[in-house]
Design a protein around this motif. Structure first.
Motif, PDB file in Angstrom:
ATOM      1  N   MET A  63       1.473  -1.590  -0.434  1.00 58.96           N
ATOM      2  CA  MET A  63       0.267  -0.146   0.120  1.00 58.96           C
ATOM      3  C   MET A  63       0.730   1.222   0.377  1.00 58.96           C
ATOM      4  O   MET A  63       0.298   2.088   0.011  1.00 58.96           O
ATOM      5  N   GLY A  64       2.117   1.203   0.447  1.00 59.22           N
ATOM      6  CA  GLY A  64       2.907   2.735   0.857  1.00 59.22           C
ATOM      7  C   GLY A  64       3.850   2.159  -0.745  1.00 59.22           C
ATOM      8  O   GLY A  64       5.022   3.524  -0.870  1.00 59.22           O
ATOM      9  N   ASP A  65       4.073   1.197  -1.868  1.00 64.47           N
ATOM     10  CA  ASP A  65       4.589   1.564  -2.491  1.00 64.47           C
ATOM     11  C   ASP A  65       3.921   2.956  -3.966  1.00 64.47           C
ATOM     12  O   ASP A  65       2.909   3.264  -4.094  1.00 64.47           O
ATOM     13  N   SER A  66       4.915   3.784  -4.308  1.00 65.80           N
ATOM     14  CA  SER A  66       5.270   4.896  -4.273  1.00 65.80           C
ATOM     15  C   SER A  66       3.828   4.682  -6.539  1.00 65.80           C
ATOM     16  O   SER A  66       3.797   5.430  -6.810  1.00 65.80           O
ATOM     17  N   SER A  67       4.603   3.242  -6.739  1.00 71.76           N
ATOM     18  CA  SER A  67       3.831   3.005  -7.558  1.00 71.76           C
ATOM     19  C   SER A  67       2.403   2.717  -7.946  1.00 71.76           C
ATOM     20  O   SER A  67       1.690   2.687  -8.567  1.00 71.76           O
ATOM     21  N   PHE A  68       1.578   2.975  -6.845  1.00 68.87           N
ATOM     22  CA  PHE A  68      -0.069   2.399  -6.357  1.00 68.87           C
ATOM     23  C   PHE A  68      -0.295   3.719  -7.284  1.00 68.87           C
ATOM     24  O   PHE A  68      -0.009   5.307  -6.304  1.00 68.87           O
ATOM     25  N   PRO A  69      -1.789   3.854  -8.566  1.00 71.59           N
ATOM     26  CA  PRO A  69      -1.643   4.732  -8.935  1.00 71.59           C
ATOM     27  C   PRO A  69      -2.487   5.791  -7.556  1.00 71.59           C
ATOM     28  O   PRO A  69      -3.988   5.450  -7.545  1.00 71.59           O
ATOM     29  N   SER A  70      -2.073   6.802  -7.460  1.00 70.25           N
ATOM     30  CA  SER A  70      -2.965   7.552  -6.651  1.00 70.25           C
ATOM     31  C   SER A  70      -2.756   9.528  -6.521  1.00 70.25           C
ATOM     32  O   SER A  70      -2.725   9.806  -5.407  1.00 70.25           O
ATOM     33  N   GLY A  71      -1.829   9.401  -7.105  1.00 68.45           N
ATOM     34  CA  GLY A  71      -2.017  11.105  -7.410  1.00 68.45           C
ATOM     35  C   GLY A  71      -0.435  12.047  -7.027  1.00 68.45           C
ATOM     36  O   GLY A  71      -0.405  12.410  -6.850  1.00 68.45           O
ATOM     37  N   GLY A  72       0.369  11.002  -5.773  1.00 68.82           N
ATOM     38  CA  GLY A  72       1.020  11.576  -5.072  1.00 68.82           C
ATOM     39  C   GLY A  72       1.590  12.356  -5.565  1.00 68.82           C
ATOM     40  O   GLY A  72       2.587  13.163  -5.059  1.00 68.82           O
ATOM     41  N   PHE A  73       2.827  11.894  -6.961  1.00 72.27           N
ATOM     42  CA  PHE A  73       3.415  12.597  -7.885  1.00 72.27           C
ATOM     43  C   PHE A  73       3.994  13.848  -7.658  1.00 72.27           C
ATOM     44  O   PHE A  73       4.319  14.846  -7.913  1.00 72.27           O
ATOM     45  N   ALA A  74       2.541  14.205  -7.770  1.00 70.40           N
ATOM     46  CA  ALA A  74       1.540  16.046  -8.510  1.00 70.40           C
ATOM     47  C   ALA A  74       1.842  16.977  -7.323  1.00 70.40           C
ATOM     48  O   ALA A  74       1.416  18.137  -7.614  1.00 70.40           O
ATOM     49  N   PHE A  75       2.419  16.810  -6.367  1.00 75.00           N
ATOM     50  CA  PHE A  75       2.543  17.370  -5.177  1.00 75.00           C
ATOM     51  C   PHE A  75       3.905  17.986  -4.389  1.00 75.00           C
ATOM     52  O   PHE A  75       4.216  17.029  -4.095  1.00 75.00           O
ATOM     53  N   SER A  76       4.017  19.057  -4.033  1.00 74.24           N
ATOM     54  CA  SER A  76       5.432  19.116  -3.569  1.00 74.24           C
ATOM     55  C   SER A  76       5.129  19.547  -1.864  1.00 74.24           C
ATOM     56  O   SER A  76       6.216  19.688  -0.697  1.00 74.24           O
ATOM     57  N   TRP A  77       3.616  19.843  -1.614  1.00 78.29           N
ATOM     58  CA  TRP A  77       3.454  20.238   0.074  1.00 78.29           C
ATOM     59  C   TRP A  77       4.162  21.730   0.179  1.00 78.29           C
ATOM     60  O   TRP A  77       4.716  21.958   1.670  1.00 78.29           O
ATOM     61  N   GLY A  78       4.229  22.858  -0.500  1.00 77.69           N
ATOM     62  CA  GLY A  78       5.244  23.415  -0.944  1.00 77.69           C
ATOM     63  C   GLY A  78       6.810  23.592  -0.497  1.00 77.69           C
ATOM     64  O   GLY A  78       7.632  24.833  -0.858  1.00 77.69           O
ATOM     65  N   LEU A  79       7.542  22.537  -0.829  1.00 76.27           N
ATOM     66  CA  LEU A  79       8.774  22.651  -0.991  1.00 76.27           C
ATOM     67  C   LEU A  79       8.987  23.015  -2.529  1.00 76.27           C
ATOM     68  O   LEU A  79      10.309  24.283  -2.639  1.00 76.27           O
ATOM     69  N   GLU A  80       8.220  23.116  -3.417  1.00 74.15           N
ATOM     70  CA  GLU A  80       8.434  23.774  -4.919  1.00 74.15           C
ATOM     71  C   GLU A  80       8.463  25.338  -4.523  1.00 74.15           C
ATOM     72  O   GLU A  80       9.412  25.885  -5.045  1.00 74.15           O
ATOM     73  N   THR A  81       8.142  25.743  -3.900  1.00 73.30           N
ATOM     74  CA  THR A  81       7.866  27.414  -3.496  1.00 73.30           C
ATOM     75  C   THR A  81       8.887  28.045  -2.339  1.00 73.30           C
ATOM     76  O   THR A  81       9.962  28.273  -2.971  1.00 73.30           O
TER      77      THR A  81
END
Lengths: 211, 207
Positions: A1-19
């Protein structure tokens, strides 16, 4: 369930890190590690963790919807609220296809506007529905959060891929420590730099990520 | 959401950066509007909200019907490995503007290896352009080979960039094993009607 390739959209969020990177406030490994640690200790451990537990124990959709409203009102930055809902709905979509118990009714409530589908609430529901214990649910949620930050940092060129793995192994000690402590009675969060960064992200030019 | 009525068809538009995907969307919107196709658009802008903003300001479509989905620096992931955020956006558009016939998903632009997951779209087209090089079809990228419809755009530029357009079309048809190839100039709209005909016949079933 914690596999990062499980398709649930997590790759599109940086939670503030980008800015934080754009503004020059995080520029290297130690900055990313501090960011991840503060997210773990001052948001995940004090807020998300409680919502996970309550969602796993929730008796019905009405209780889940109440938890959603609580997450909504205590999340100040708009893109954090949106991000939590979008990530939660994405996780639920995948689990509806897998026929995870409880998901169908919760998604119907989201569709009619009576629930919101925030990430920790969705995680608590679906992972409990998959038969995971609360300890497992908490460990997977904390790790998924840290791994998401590590991957975002790699894509923002703040970390090399090996540095990201080394950071995660150090953060595991933090996770172990946090998971060994009792959670607070009431949820709270205090990550001002990240929240201000997310607010600035709304109007910023840098938009590789959703927040 | 699972008890909603029959959902709108989802059509992907992929292709390299600068090949003319947004120009194509601008050309197809009024054509779909004229034939009564109820439409919404999702853009996967890579770096900014530029494409979504351009479409919102175009005056061609209600700005509320255009949604940007961020790709987290992974333009292929958001249409292939993990399309859940695009599926979520499509579902919200359908809830808000029901009934919809068609949701267009414009990829943020990737390379010749990009493909759409069929968990996301029912049909997808791949846009290349003559200025990108007449040899692109010969390179047999997955986008060129696997797309339901290949579009060769900027046909007017062929003589200026030394590309033999007829040869490029012939090679594209040869590598695609009979799947359709359409030549367009999305600046003027030339060739775009044929795209609408394909989508109407193969996706909307209402030609």
């Amino acid at each position: 369930m914690g596999d990062s390739s499980f398709p649930s959209g997590g790759f599109a969020f940086s939670w503030g890190l980008e800015t934080l990177k754009t503004d020059g406030l995080v520029s290297d490994r130690s900055g990313v590690e501090s960011f991840a640690r503060s997210q773990l200790r001052w948001r995940w451990a004090t807020a998300d963790r409680l919502f996970l537990r309550r969602a796993a124990d929730a008796r019905d959709v009405v209780e889940l919807a109440e938890l959603d409203r609580e997450v909504e009102v205590m999340t100040l930055a708009r893109e954090l609220r949106d991000g939590s809902r979008r990530a939660g709905r994405s996780l639920l979509r995948a689990h509806e296809s897998m026929e995870t118990p409880g998901v169908s009714a919760y998604r119907a409530a989201i569709a009619d506007g009576s629930a919101l589908g925030h990430l920790p609430v969705a995680q608590g529901l679906v992972w409990h529905g998959m038969g995971m214990t609360i300890d497992e649910i908490e460990a997977v949620s904390a790790y998924a959060m840290a791994a998401g930050i590590a991957q975002a940092a790699v894509r923002l060129a703040l970390l090399g891929p090996l540095e990201a793995q080394s950071m995660l192994s150090i953060l595991r000690k933090d996770m172990t420590e946090v998971l060994g402590q009792k959670p607070p009675v009431r949820p709270y969060a205090f990550t001002p730099a990240a929240e201000i960064a997310v607010m600035r992200h709304e109007r910023g030019d840098a938009r590789l990520f959703a927040n | 959401m699972n008890n909603k009525p029959a959902s709108a068809a989802r059509v992907g538009i992929g292709g390299p950066v600068g090949s003319g995907k947004t120009a194509l969307v601008e050309q197809v919107i009024p054509r779909f509007a004229r034939r009564g196709t109820r439409l919404a658009v999702i853009t996967n802008d890579l770096v900014t909200k530029e494409d979504a903003e351009r479409l919102k300001r175009s005056g061609l479509i209600d700005p509320e019907r255009v949604v940007a989905v961020e790709a987290g620096a992974c333009p292929h992931t958001v249409i292939r490995e993990d399309p859940t955020l695009n599926l979520d956006a499509a579902e919200l558009l359908e809830l808000k503007f029901a009934p919809l016939d068609l949701v267009l998903l414009e990829s943020g632009g990737d390379n010749l290896a990009s493909t759409f997951s069929l968990e996301l779209v029912d049909y997808w087209m791949f846009v290349i352009d003559v200025a990108g090089g007449g040899d692109i079809p010969r390179k047999r990228g997955p986008g060129v080979l696997q797309s339901d419809l290949l579009i060769i755009n900027k046909s007017d530029l062929a003589p200026h960039v030394g590309v033999d357009l007829d040869l490029m079309i012939a090679e594209a048809e040869a590598v695609r094993g009979g799947k359709p190839v359409i030549v367009t100039n999305c600046h003027t709209g030339e060739g775009v009607d044929a795209i609408i005909d394909h989508v109407a016949r193969d996706v909307l079933f209402d030609s």
